[in-house]
Write a protein that holds these residues in place. Structure first.
Motif, PDB file in Angstrom:
ATOM      1  N   THR A  99       0.836  -1.208   0.000  1.00 24.28           N
ATOM      2  CA  THR A  99       0.000   0.000   0.000  1.00 24.28           C
ATOM      3  C   THR A  99       0.864   1.248   0.000  1.00 24.28           C
ATOM      4  N   LEU A 100       1.891   1.259   0.867  1.00 29.85           N
ATOM      5  CA  LEU A 100       2.716   2.462   0.991  1.00 29.85           C
ATOM      6  C   LEU A 100       3.527   2.705  -0.276  1.00 29.85           C
ATOM      7  N   LEU A 103       1.273   4.213  -2.725  1.00 32.93           N
ATOM      8  CA  LEU A 103       0.942   5.594  -2.359  1.00 32.93           C
ATOM      9  C   LEU A 103       2.096   6.538  -2.708  1.00 32.93           C
ATOM     10  N   ALA A 104       3.325   6.044  -2.532  1.00 35.04           N
ATOM     11  CA  ALA A 104       4.480   6.913  -2.737  1.00 35.04           C
ATOM     12  C   ALA A 104       4.864   7.017  -4.201  1.00 35.04           C
ATOM     13  N   PRO A 106       4.245   8.355  -7.564  1.00 37.51           N
ATOM     14  CA  PRO A 106       3.364   9.344  -8.166  1.00 37.51           C
ATOM     15  C   PRO A 106       2.818   8.838  -9.503  1.00 37.51           C
TER      16      PRO A 106
END
Lengths: 382, 256
Positions: A99-100, A103-104, A106
């Motif tokens: 998930t992270l 999210l990171a 772009p």
């Protein structure tokens, strides 16, 4: 796959061939956190480099605690792997890491800022000159705007509250009396002591009364009050207006149709223009008293004698010159404080800079104005 | 979401400014992995309670125990060590206005980790990227919109990967979409990193979207009058004031 028993507090890993051809499997063991001495992304890629490998997969059965350093590492692996034509397969990672990483990453690549090239000396010189010129223009504009606002106030059409003027008069007048008293008495004492030392060489110590009276009343009373008040109240103006700028209070005046130049600047300038000459007279009186204390005690002069010499030495013109000095200083200090406050940017640091530059600007303008007035008086023979 | 052991225990807490008592006899526990909501009407002391929990204000009476450490009875060093494991998102971001975003996020890392300058720069870039602020390292807080300031504040709060994240009114001053996105971000990050979250809010959308447990601070009785899952409280709470609050001020009791 065999490996030594991993220490749960440090990061360790093992590399093995994956299930499918072209896949290499990286087993993460132990802790992967800020404090666990993680290997760098480059080191991991070098360790997993095999001929013919196109995909890097993970297994995490023995992974202990992890924090955001792990997704950061995986992000870096992805970026570096792309350059080596290596695909990073995230499926084996804990879902939180996936998930992270998602999210990171772009969705659109961020626009790279143009690389900053250092300016040449000529460019820097030019920019500084342009800044200086802009700053001078700003001062002239502010002076003009203040004059217009004052004119509107004199015509009675400005938005100025009488209460504000009275408040400022109290702030820069009555509240400043203790510090002005202390400084002017001491300045009078210093002039008297130094004067006696010089005049004694010629046997004319009695003239110390003339010296103290003329220097205090003509110039130094006004200058000392100006410098003390520039530090005391000029900086406070800048900090106050600067904070109002930060809190959008000045903007809210503007949208209500209240010109800040009238509402904030006029009361301060008026209060200073009125109070500075009064404070100056007060400082002159105390300075002469300070000189008299020294004269009476060190030279055993009679008080009456000292006062008569003082009276003979000082003319009405001297007093008026002193008052002109102080009125000019008052306007200059108030305007410097307001200007620095009004052009303050919106940060805590800028408020501090505004207060500092208000004091510097006030003191420089006091000295410059004194030189100018003294020169003019010399030419006119006053 | 499974919940685990107690990580904050508040017992017999009385909050007062001088002789004016804000709240008394507060007893509650926050369990690991929860999104714990402190709700109540305006001015009831929600933010004050948060300031007690993060050790900014000493309690007039009672104890706040975070991860087994009493915030006010133990040695100062122990309290500071504990605070390092807490991240706080202040209502208006609380960013240092004279530093760039990069410097804001880097400061806790420089202060409390042994990472090299290069590694810190990487971590800062990663944290900002998580918040959708890729490439904003060189901007100053005053150059950002309110929503961006909140997200930058969150990046700084999460710089040290805290166990506990405190948020004061995260959705205040944001439009509904930005508020919802920020809520989602807080929940996603906290679940991924296993962070426990304590949120002070009176925004109903946030309360129902992210809250697993909530307490209601009552203005009239000056204490907690309800505790539980927000959706359950809305439908079945015995206290009419709590139902009214959670139904958005509409006075009818059984529909929503």
């Amino acid at each position: 796959m065999t490996m030594p028993t991993p220490d749960p507090q440090t990061s360790s890993y093992a590399v093995s061939p994956g299930a499918a051809p072209g896949v290499v499997c990286l087993a993460l063991c132990g802790a992967w956190t800020q404090t666990s001495a993680m290997p760098s992304a480059r080191a991991l890629l070098d360790a997993t480099a095999r001929p013919g490998v196109t995909t890097l997969a993970f297994t995490t059965q023995e992974l202990g605690v992890w924090d955001s350093m792990l997704p950061l590492l995986v992000t870096e692996l992805t970026a570096l792997g792309a350059a080596r034509h290596l695909t990073i397969d995230l499926a084996g990672l804990p879902s939180g890491v996936q998930t992270l990483v998602a999210l990171a990453t772009p969705t659109a690549p961020a626009a790279k800022p143009a690389p900053a090239t250092p300016d040449s000396l000529v460019q820097q010189l030019g920019r500084e000159t342009a800044t200086l010129a802009g700053w001078c223009a700003e001062m002239v504009c502010f002076f003009g705007a203040t004059t217009v606002a004052l004119a509107r106030w004199l015509r009675g059409s400005a938005c100025v509250r009488a209460n504000d003027v009275i408040l400022q008069i109290r702030e820069c007048g009555a509240n400043a009396l203790p510090i002005v008293s202390l400084v002017s008495v001491l300045v009078g004492v210093i002039f008297a002591f130094v004067g006696i030392l010089q005049l004694r060489q010629f046997g004319v110590e009695i003239y110390v009364a003339d010296l103290v009276a003329v220097i205090m009343i003509r110039v130094m009373g006004a200058v000392m009050v100006g410098i003390v008040l520039a530090g005391r109240t000029g900086s406070a103006f800048a900090a106050q207006l600067g904070t109002m700028q930060v809190n959008e209070e000045i903007d809210s005046l503007r949208v209500l149709g209240i010109p800040p130049m009238e509402f904030l600047v006029v009361p301060r300038v008026v209060a200073w223009a009125v109070m500075m000459p009064l404070l100056c007279l007060y400082a002159d009186f105390l300075g002469v008293c300070g000189g008299m204390v020294v004269g009476v005690n060190a030279l055993h002069l009679n008080i009456i004698e000292y006062l008569q010499r003082t009276q003979a030495a000082v003319s009405v013109a001297d007093v008026l010159v002193g008052l002109v000095h102080s009125a000019v200083f008052g306007v200059l200090i108030a305007m410097a404080g307001c200007l620095c406050g009004m052009r303050c940017r919106r940060s805590a640091e800028a408020v501090g800079q505004a207060a500092t530059s208000a004091v510097v600007m006030s003191i420089v303008s006091i000295i410059a104005a004194t030189s100018l007035i003294t020169a003019v008086c010399n030419v006119l023979g006053i | 979401m499974t919940t685990g052991a107690t990580c904050i225990q508040v017992s017999d807490l009385t909050m007062a400014y001088g002789t004016r008592v804000i709240m008394r006899d507060l007893n509650f526990a926050v369990r690991r992995g929860e999104v714990f909501i402190i709700m109540g009407g305006s001015g009831c002391g929600k933010s004050t309670l948060l300031r007690h929990m993060i050790g900014l204000v000493p309690p007039a009476h009672g104890h706040v125990v975070v991860n087994g450490v009493d915030m006010w009875c133990g040695p100062e060093a122990e309290r500071e060590r504990q605070l390092r494991r807490c991240g706080v998102l202040f209502q208006s971001g609380g960013l240092w206005s004279s530093m760039t975003l990069g410097e804001n996020v880097a400061l806790p890392l420089q202060q409390y980790t042994t990472l090299s300058a290069r590694a810190i720069a990487d971590v800062v870039a990663f944290k900002l990227a998580l918040m959708g602020l890729t490439g904003c390292e060189q901007l100053y807080p005053s150059e950002l919109s309110g929503g961006m300031q909140k997200r930058a504040g969150l990046a700084r709060a999460l710089a040290l990967d805290p166990d506990l994240l405190f948020c004061d009114e995260p959705s205040a001053g944001l439009d509904p979409v930005s508020a919802r996105n920020l809520d989602d971000l807080i929940v996603t990050l906290s679940r991924s990193l296993g962070t426990t979250v304590v949120v002070v809010t009176h925004d109903l959308a946030s309360i129902f979207a992210i809250g697993t447990t909530a307490i209601y601070l009552d203005n009239q009785t000056h204490t907690i009058i309800a505790e539980g899952n927000p959706a359950v409280l809305r439908d079945t709470c015995a206290q009419a004031a709590v139902r009214l609050f959670l139904q958005g001020g509409r006075a009818h009791g059984d529909t929503h």
